[in-house]
Design a protein around this motif. Structure first.
Motif, PDB file in Angstrom:
ATOM      1  N   PHE A 298       0.614  -1.476   0.354  1.00 33.57           N
ATOM      2  CA  PHE A 298       0.187  -0.007   0.081  1.00 33.57           C
ATOM      3  C   PHE A 298       0.561   0.977  -0.296  1.00 33.57           C
ATOM      4  N   ALA A 299       1.909   1.389   1.177  1.00 31.20           N
ATOM      5  CA  ALA A 299       3.072   2.537   0.900  1.00 31.20           C
ATOM      6  C   ALA A 299       3.193   2.953  -0.652  1.00 31.20           C
ATOM      7  N   THR A 300       4.246   2.004  -0.911  1.00 31.38           N
ATOM      8  CA  THR A 300       5.124   1.455  -1.902  1.00 31.38           C
ATOM      9  C   THR A 300       3.627   2.666  -3.347  1.00 31.38           C
ATOM     10  N   TRP A 301       2.944   2.306  -3.316  1.00 31.23           N
ATOM     11  CA  TRP A 301       1.573   2.814  -4.848  1.00 31.23           C
ATOM     12  C   TRP A 301       1.082   3.895  -3.917  1.00 31.23           C
ATOM     13  N   LEU A 302       0.751   4.607  -2.595  1.00 28.10           N
ATOM     14  CA  LEU A 302       0.078   5.317  -2.527  1.00 28.10           C
ATOM     15  C   LEU A 302       1.489   7.106  -2.604  1.00 28.10           C
ATOM     16  N   GLY A 303       3.174   6.758  -2.108  1.00 21.80           N
ATOM     17  CA  GLY A 303       4.048   7.469  -2.575  1.00 21.80           C
ATOM     18  C   GLY A 303       4.435   7.189  -4.234  1.00 21.80           C
ATOM     19  N   TRP A 304       3.782   6.577  -4.766  1.00 19.75           N
ATOM     20  CA  TRP A 304       4.701   6.511  -6.229  1.00 19.75           C
ATOM     21  C   TRP A 304       3.425   7.170  -6.829  1.00 19.75           C
ATOM     22  N   LEU A 305       2.168   7.370  -6.395  1.00 18.85           N
ATOM     23  CA  LEU A 305       1.130   7.924  -7.317  1.00 18.85           C
ATOM     24  C   LEU A 305       0.448   9.019  -6.791  1.00 18.85           C
ATOM     25  N   LEU A 306       0.115   9.347  -5.665  1.00 21.77           N
ATOM     26  CA  LEU A 306      -0.573  10.611  -5.337  1.00 21.77           C
ATOM     27  C   LEU A 306       0.805  11.425  -4.635  1.00 21.77           C
ATOM     28  N   PRO A 307       0.107  12.912  -4.510  1.00 17.59           N
ATOM     29  CA  PRO A 307       0.874  13.757  -3.926  1.00 17.59           C
ATOM     30  C   PRO A 307       0.827  13.329  -2.331  1.00 17.59           C
ATOM     31  N   ASP A 308       1.786  13.955  -1.476  1.00 19.08           N
ATOM     32  CA  ASP A 308       1.653  14.541  -0.024  1.00 19.08           C
ATOM     33  C   ASP A 308       1.798  15.239   0.834  1.00 19.08           C
ATOM     34  N   ASP A 309       0.971  16.578   0.056  1.00 22.72           N
ATOM     35  CA  ASP A 309       0.969  17.743   0.532  1.00 22.72           C
ATOM     36  C   ASP A 309      -1.149  17.702   0.709  1.00 22.72           C
ATOM     37  N   ALA A 310      -1.485  16.870   0.185  1.00 19.04           N
ATOM     38  CA  ALA A 310      -2.651  17.376  -0.111  1.00 19.04           C
ATOM     39  C   ALA A 310      -3.495  16.200   0.723  1.00 19.04           C
ATOM     40  N   PRO A 311      -4.532  16.278   1.168  1.00 17.97           N
ATOM     41  CA  PRO A 311      -5.616  15.752   2.465  1.00 17.97           C
ATOM     42  C   PRO A 311      -5.698  14.780   2.120  1.00 17.97           C
ATOM     43  N   LEU A 312      -5.640  13.462   2.314  1.00 20.66           N
ATOM     44  CA  LEU A 312      -6.600  12.515   2.455  1.00 20.66           C
ATOM     45  C   LEU A 312      -7.511  11.980   2.745  1.00 20.66           C
ATOM     46  N   VAL A 313      -8.313  10.907   1.584  1.00 23.79           N
ATOM     47  CA  VAL A 313      -9.306  11.017   2.273  1.00 23.79           C
ATOM     48  C   VAL A 313      -9.273   9.660   2.122  1.00 23.79           C
ATOM     49  N   VAL A 314      -9.845   8.567   3.428  1.00 23.41           N
ATOM     50  CA  VAL A 314      -9.708   6.878   2.409  1.00 23.41           C
ATOM     51  C   VAL A 314     -11.079   6.372   3.026  1.00 23.41           C
ATOM     52  N   VAL A 315     -10.907   6.124   1.512  1.00 18.14           N
ATOM     53  CA  VAL A 315     -12.571   4.983   1.356  1.00 18.14           C
ATOM     54  C   VAL A 315     -11.811   3.649   1.932  1.00 18.14           C
ATOM     55  N   THR A 316     -12.896   3.025   2.804  1.00 15.26           N
ATOM     56  CA  THR A 316     -12.883   1.767   3.454  1.00 15.26           C
ATOM     57  C   THR A 316     -14.291   0.736   3.477  1.00 15.26           C
ATOM     58  N   ALA A 317     -13.262  -0.713   3.705  1.00 16.26           N
ATOM     59  CA  ALA A 317     -14.745  -1.941   3.327  1.00 16.26           C
ATOM     60  C   ALA A 317     -15.061  -2.080   5.656  1.00 16.26           C
ATOM     61  N   PRO A 318     -15.918  -2.280   6.044  1.00 22.71           N
ATOM     62  CA  PRO A 318     -15.699  -2.599   7.445  1.00 22.71           C
ATOM     63  C   PRO A 318     -14.780  -3.423   7.725  1.00 22.71           C
ATOM     64  N   GLY A 319     -14.272  -3.737   8.744  1.00 29.26           N
ATOM     65  CA  GLY A 319     -12.871  -4.328   9.563  1.00 29.26           C
ATOM     66  C   GLY A 319     -11.856  -4.224   9.115  1.00 29.26           C
ATOM     67  N   GLN A 320     -11.152  -3.244   8.308  1.00 34.33           N
ATOM     68  CA  GLN A 320     -10.676  -3.266   7.847  1.00 34.33           C
ATOM     69  C   GLN A 320      -9.324  -2.180   8.741  1.00 34.33           C
ATOM     70  N   ASP A 321      -8.415  -2.765   8.581  1.00 32.03           N
ATOM     71  CA  ASP A 321      -7.284  -1.845   9.908  1.00 32.03           C
ATOM     72  C   ASP A 321      -6.834  -0.906   9.586  1.00 32.03           C
ATOM     73  N   LEU A 322      -7.668  -0.095  10.140  1.00 32.98           N
ATOM     74  CA  LEU A 322      -7.115   1.800   9.991  1.00 32.98           C
ATOM     75  C   LEU A 322      -5.844   2.007  10.535  1.00 32.98           C
ATOM     76  N   THR A 323      -5.264   1.303  11.536  1.00 36.95           N
ATOM     77  CA  THR A 323      -3.531   1.949  11.939  1.00 36.95           C
ATOM     78  C   THR A 323      -2.671   1.495  10.828  1.00 36.95           C
ATOM     79  N   GLU A 324      -2.993   0.021  10.138  1.00 34.38           N
ATOM     80  CA  GLU A 324      -2.785  -0.489   9.369  1.00 34.38           C
ATOM     81  C   GLU A 324      -2.511   0.886   8.303  1.00 34.38           C
TER      82      GLU A 324
END
Length: 452
Positions: A298-324
């Motif tokens: 997850f980190a590799t593609w987040l860092g490759w494809l999205l800017p690091d200076d914009a607010p990120l909204v994460v769409v999640t499924a029930p039960g996904q590990d938010l801490t991870e």
């Protein structure tokens, strides 16, 4: 039992393809080497042995993750050991070639091994005069040496020549000396595939093709020819590590957002990252969302494809590990985590959805195929006629993608990411191969095509 069995604890980050190390010094204290900002695994290992981190050593200014050394200094009063040539802007013990640190019975000796970075050190661990092992960072790694182009293509050859001399210096250590690299299989710092993450000097003399190069020019030519692409965020983190990451308290929360709050954030330049599984995204997603399924990478593609200076909204499924999700973002310097939204809340509020077709290998027929794997993967075997554009290049080359393509990777995760980028760029009629080229070959009875 040897030293490594009793005292060395490798801490592998499968997603980034890296290893940190925890050394039990035998008196309740420990040495951490190349620890990431995500210290959860290190803390678990240290707590299991009731260890306090007394030293935190970094072999180089890491490009692929933020160092945890500053955090360890704050939390454990650890002494940070790093190259004096790195010009780090935080408290540390600066070391040069040959400098030694008394660990209390063991000694850590710094060896200048420039190449992967210009200030790179390896750390030789000694028990008296006996060499136990060497932490080689991005110098000598299993079967190769780490890339030398992180400071720019114009310096790649210069640093490759430095890497040649660094590897040969390390090869002068006794054959039995253990080699503990940072970069391993899965790392974009040029580690080759393979299960082994540690080795010995003797084994590398026998098996490492770069050590077998007959001269410096051959070594440089072979190393530079092996360099593939690397994530965009690598260009930022070396300097971030020079200044030192911000010290964190408790794990930052990833709060629940309402659809209205999400719309407001998007209006302010926020980015949508959909961390749900591929099938969920295919069935329905928020327009403009980029699919990056939550997994080790997850980190590799987040860092490759999205800017690091914009607010990120994460769409999640029930039960996904938010801490991870949070730690994968934080370890590569993504601090602007606005919160998360479950897809059901979006649709319940009347939010629009888009879909992307997910096709098994027997259903793609004669549709054009876009293969978004790395060049080496594509060349090793792809669906005949497939257009190859690496995922990391796709946003800039979206107009080169065939219309109404079936997007393919090895399993489907990267392909869905690519399809989401193309859909965001305005393409329609996209589909994703559920599986990879080998599944297509098995379903059709046809052979894959090799080469570019």
């Amino acid at each position: 039992m040897g030293f490594a069995d009793d005292h060395l604890i490798p801490l592998v980050d499968e997603g980034l393809g890296n290893s940190a190390y925890l050394v039990d010094l035998g008196d309740g204290r420990a040495l951490a080497v190349d620890a990431s900002r995500d210290l959860r695994t290190l803390r678990t290992a240290a707590d299991r042995r009731a260890l306090t981190i007394a030293f935190a050593a970094d072999t180089h200014l890491h490009a692929d993750f933020l160092s945890g050394a500053v955090q360890l200094a704050a939390d454990d009063q650890a002494t940070v050991l790093a190259s004096s040539a790195g010009d780090r802007a935080f408290a540390h013990t600066g070391l040069g070639d040959g400098d030694e640190t008394d660990l209390g019975g063991l000694t850590l000796r710094a060896l200048a091994t420039p190449g992967h970075t210009e200030e790179h050190l390896s750390f030789l661990l000694l028990d008296g005069v006996r060499e136990l092992g060497v932490f080689t960072g991005g110098s000598l790694i299993v079967g190769s040496a780490a890339r030398t182009d992180l400071l720019g293509a114009d310096r790649a050859e210069e640093l490759a020549r430095a890497q040649y001399h660094s590897l040969r210096r390390l090869a002068e250590l006794p054959d039995a000396t253990a080699v503990w690299p940072t970069h391993g299989a899965g790392s974009f710092c040029s580690a080759p595939p393979g299960a082994e993450r540690t080795t010995t000097i003797g084994a590398q003399k026998q098996a490492n093709a770069l050590l077998a190069a007959p001269d410096e020019d051959t070594f440089v030519r072979e190393l530079l020819a092996s360099l593939g692409s690397y994530p965009a965020y690598f260009d930022r983190l070396g300097e971030r590590n020079r200044h030192g990451p911000a010290i964190l308290g408790d794990t930052p929360a990833l709060p629940v957002l309402t659809p209205a709050e999400v719309r407001s954030l998007l209006g302010q330049g926020g980015q949508l990252v959909d961390a749900r599984p591929v099938a969920d995204f295919a069935a329905g997603h928020i327009p403009g969302a980029v699919s990056i399924p939550l997994r080790d990478q997850f980190a590799t593609w987040l860092g490759w494809l999205l800017p690091d200076d914009a607010p990120l909204v994460v769409v999640t499924a029930p039960g996904q590990d938010l801490t991870e999700i949070t730690w994968q973002a934080l370890k590569i310097g993504y601090e602007h985590l606005a919160g998360h939204l479950e897809m059901a809340a979006w649709t319940a509020g009347g939010g629009q959805e888009q879909t992307i077709e997910l096709l098994t290998a027997d259903r793609i027929a004669d549709r054009p195929v876009l293969d978004i794997r790395q060049h080496a993967e594509h060349a090793a075997g792809h669906i005949p006629g497939a257009v190859g554009i690496e995922l990391g290049d796709l946003a800039a080359r979206a107009d080169e993608a065939p219309d109404s393509a079936v997007v393919a990777c090895g399993h489907g995760e990267r392909a869905m990411t690519a399809a989401s980028l193309l859909q965001r760029a305005g393409q329609h009629g996209l589909a994703v191969l559920d599986g990879g080229p080998s599944d297509w070959a098995a379903a059709t009875g046809r052979s894959l095509q090799e080469g570019e």
